[in-house]
Write a protein that holds these residues in place. Structure first.
Motif, PDB file in Angstrom:
ATOM      1  N   SER A 149       0.825  -1.212   0.000  1.00  0.00           N
ATOM      2  CA  SER A 149       0.000   0.000   0.000  1.00  0.00           C
ATOM      3  C   SER A 149       0.856   1.257   0.000  1.00  0.00           C
ATOM      4  O   SER A 149       0.389   2.328  -0.398  1.00  0.00           O
ATOM      5  CB  SER A 149      -0.932   0.003   1.218  1.00  0.00           C
ATOM      6  OG  SER A 149      -1.850  -1.063   1.139  1.00  0.00           O
ATOM      7  N   ASN A 280      -5.321   3.312   2.775  1.00  0.00           N
ATOM      8  CA  ASN A 280      -6.039   2.584   1.732  1.00  0.00           C
ATOM      9  C   ASN A 280      -7.291   1.905   2.271  1.00  0.00           C
ATOM     10  O   ASN A 280      -7.976   1.196   1.546  1.00  0.00           O
ATOM     11  CB  ASN A 280      -5.110   1.533   1.088  1.00  0.00           C
ATOM     12  CG  ASN A 280      -5.527   1.198  -0.329  1.00  0.00           C
ATOM     13  OD1 ASN A 280      -5.991   2.049  -1.071  1.00  0.00           O
ATOM     14  ND2 ASN A 280      -5.358  -0.060  -0.709  1.00  0.00           N
ATOM     15  N   ASN A 307      -7.254   2.224  -7.881  1.00  0.00           N
ATOM     16  CA  ASN A 307      -6.345   1.158  -7.455  1.00  0.00           C
ATOM     17  C   ASN A 307      -6.127   0.128  -8.557  1.00  0.00           C
ATOM     18  O   ASN A 307      -4.999  -0.328  -8.779  1.00  0.00           O
ATOM     19  CB  ASN A 307      -6.890   0.463  -6.201  1.00  0.00           C
ATOM     20  CG  ASN A 307      -6.687   1.291  -4.944  1.00  0.00           C
ATOM     21  OD1 ASN A 307      -5.900   2.232  -4.928  1.00  0.00           O
ATOM     22  ND2 ASN A 307      -7.406   0.944  -3.885  1.00  0.00           N
TER      23      ASN A 307
END
Length: 395
Positions: A149, A280, A307
């Motif tokens: 992430s 995230n 994403n």
């Protein structure tokens, strides 16, 4: 009719390093051992002078060792107040006048920052502190951290921010509809006066939006106590309409263990609404004021479309620096549109989250917080595309 947004807070240069492994020994040699000791911690901020004292070495030497002597990948305008207001200026029509107050030094980088700001359609009101440098932040990014992430660590030099006193904010500043207080923990004199300043804005019938950053100064002073917004004697909470913070900052501000408990704490202190981001993970939103359509603790996802697009096209990825600041910019844009259009007596924070998530998602395609348009309207077109996909995602 011209409407106004006035903002004050963190305004600086970011020196961005895109690939710094937080597992590398060169980074781990500088890790914090106890909270507030001056060492670095993934996801947190430390002041450069404290890091220097922690390692008994010059700031320049510390940075050289952590980065293995490499140059930054890029240098960009940064700071929550600056980034969010530049975004607002790019997205809002000319009926909105946007003003940013700051305090710069008299060094070459301060002059460069003033020149860079001239390229954006907002009014930049800068006081000058003689003998001090422009504030700056070393941003160390590890894109592989937290299971891919990504995460950042910040080393901040306060510079002229230490001289930005409340008396530099004149009466003209307070003739506004919306007030933005961004990252004032990096501007200590403003941060300590945040209660007084937000109260004055509210007395002018202004709408206060406060965005926080990691408050290393108060963390170092009292690692076990809650960080104040303003002072313990005059808190800013009763005058804040929207508080935007991240999970770690919410924990340290409230000394609670969950985002739901933190939200209850903020609303109990008088905040109108709070928005707590979690990287995230889902964004937590709760309202308490009758200015808003009620949201009784709801979680909103980040953009799956962004994403997935970045997973399929890793060459498009920038870094996470400025995502939170642009997210705040999106919130400001939504509030401004709703106030000017007067489509409802109540503010719809769900619309604000959609705008914020889309602005934060767009920031992932660049390095640093500020996007400089080469084609007018391009940013708005891209963000509208992200918004369209996001509305479908949450419908």
């Amino acid at each position: 009719m011209v409407m106004r947004i006035s903002g004050a807070g963190c305004c600086l240069y970011d020196y961005l390093y895109k690939h710094i492994s937080f597992n590398a020994q060169s980074f781990r040699d500088f890790l914090s051992i106890t909270p507030g000791d001056g060492g670095v911690t993934p996801g947190e901020l430390v002041f450069a002078e404290n890091l220097s004292e922690y390692k008994n070495s010059s700031v320049e030497s510390c940075i050289e060792q952590i980065t293995n002597g490499q140059d930054p990948d890029t240098v960009n305008l940064g700071g929550p107040a600056l980034v969010s207001l530049v975004h607002s200026a790019q997205m809002l029509p000319s009926e909105w006048e946007i003003i940013l107050y700051s305090c710069l030094g008299d060094d070459a980088e301060s002059k460069r920052l003033q020149k860079d700001m001239s390229g954006f359609s907002l009014h930049f009101h800068s006081n000058i502190a003689i003998g001090l440098p422009v504030p700056s932040t070393i941003v160390l990014s590890d894109p592989e951290w937290n299971e891919g992430s990504g995460e950042r660590t910040f080393i901040n030099t306060l510079g002229s921010a230490m001289a930005f006193s409340p008396d530099m904010i004149d009466d003209n500043f307070f003739n506004s509809d919306i007030f933005v207080w961004g990252g004032t923990a990096l501007v200590p004199p403003l941060h300590d006066s945040l209660g007084t300043l937000t109260r004055k804005a509210r007395e002018r019938n202004g709408f206060n939006i406060v965005g926080t950053v990691y408050d290393f100064r108060n963390q170092a002073t009292d690692p076990e106590g809650p960080w104040p917004l303003g002072t313990h004697e005059e808190s800013a909470y009763p005058w804040i309409d929207i508080l935007i913070t991240d999970k770690e900052e919410a924990h340290r501000l409230s000394m609670t263990d969950s985002v739901a408990d933190a939200a209850d704490y903020f609303l109990g202190q008088g905040c109108g609404a709070c928005i707590i981001t979690q990287g995230n993970d889902r964004i937590y939103v709760k309202t308490g004021s009758d200015k808003f359509i009620p949201i009784n603790g709801k979680k909103f996802p980040v953009s799956q479309w962004v994403n997935e697009d970045l997973r399929l096209h890793p060459e498009k990825r920038g870094d996470t620096t400025g995502c939170g600041d642009n997210f705040m910019g999106g919130i400001i844009v939504s509030i401004a549109r709703q106030i000017s259009k007067k489509t409802s007596e109540l503010i719809d924070l769900e619309d604000s989250i959609i705008e914020g998530v889309s602005a934060g998602g767009f920031a992932l395609y660049q390095m640093g917080g500020v996007y400089t348009e080469t084609e007018q309207g391009y940013k708005k077109t891209r963000i509208n595309e992200i918004k369209s996909h996001y509305r479908e995602q949450i419908s």
